[in-house]
Design an enzyme around this catalytic site. Structure first.
Site: not given
Ligand SMILES: [Zn+2]
Length: 217
Positions: A15, A90, A129, A163, A174
């Site tokens: 995004k 939201r 990743r 990460r 998430r």
């Protein structure tokens, strides 16, 4: 004609990249409530001072304050280039309030674009990743290993980093947070017939092209 949109997508769907491209390529203005709040506080406007006091007390900034800050921002000249709303609304109440605010200014939302992802495929993409610690070239355990194991193709470094939140549990958390955040507002915009869906698992260029087709359609 300037188009005003909301861009929705879970973390990992790209995004941020797509929003940056719309800003660079179409001159659209990105409106993030966090940035607007910080700017209002820094500028010391009346509503900014109100927000500062609320945040200093450790409380959440009310809808009224966010509306006030957004309203002032929407009066600025660059809004005529079209905007991308980020992180707001939201809740259904905020969405209804935004409709009223825009209508009062003779503005409207043209599209709510949702980058759709397949959760399992996203887990697969994110958990593998890693990047070169020196030059940040991206790699992937299953899809893009360095040609010489353990050595960066670009700079020759043997140090890599991952990460800590790129693990399955964190990705699924998430996703759940994202669904909880968007579930209340999607029906509001579906009822208005302005929700468009784009395959967020496609390449960055393909996603850009799909968003472009919606905006130019
Ligand atoms: Zn490197």
């Amino acid at each position: 004609m300037a188009l005003n949109i909301i861009l929705l997508g879970p973390p990992g769907a790209g995004k941020g990249t797509q929003a940056s491209r719309l800003v660079e390529e179409r001159g659209m203005v990105q409106l993030s409530t966090g940035d607007m709040l910080r700017a209002a506080v820094a500028a010391g406007t009346e509503i900014g001072l109100k927000a500062k006091a609320v945040m200093a007390a450790g409380e959440l900034v009310s809808d009224e304050i966010v509306d006030g800050i957004l309203s002032a921002r929407l009066d600025e000249d660059d809004i005529g280039r079209g905007f991308i709303l980020d992180g707001y609304p939201r809740t259904a109440v905020q969405a209804a309030s935004l409709d009223r605010l825009l209508a009062a200014k003779g503005l409207k939302l043209h599209h709510v674009i949702e980058l759709e992802v397949d959760e399992d495929a996203l887990v697969d993409r994110i958990t593998g990743r890693f990047t070169c610690a020196r030059c940040n070239t991206p790699y992937h355990d299953r899809y893009k290993l360095p040609q010489t194991p353990g050595v960066c193709d670009v700079c020759g470094s043997t140090e890599f980093k991952r990460r800590p939140d790129d693990n399955e549990e964190a990705v699924r958390t998430r996703m759940a947070e994202y669904r909880a955040k968007t579930a209340p507002i999607l029906p509001h915009y579906q009822a208005q017939g302005i929700v468009r869906r784009v395959d967020g698992m496609a390449t960055v260029d393909e996603v850009s092209a799909a968003i472009g087709a919606i905006l130019d359609g």
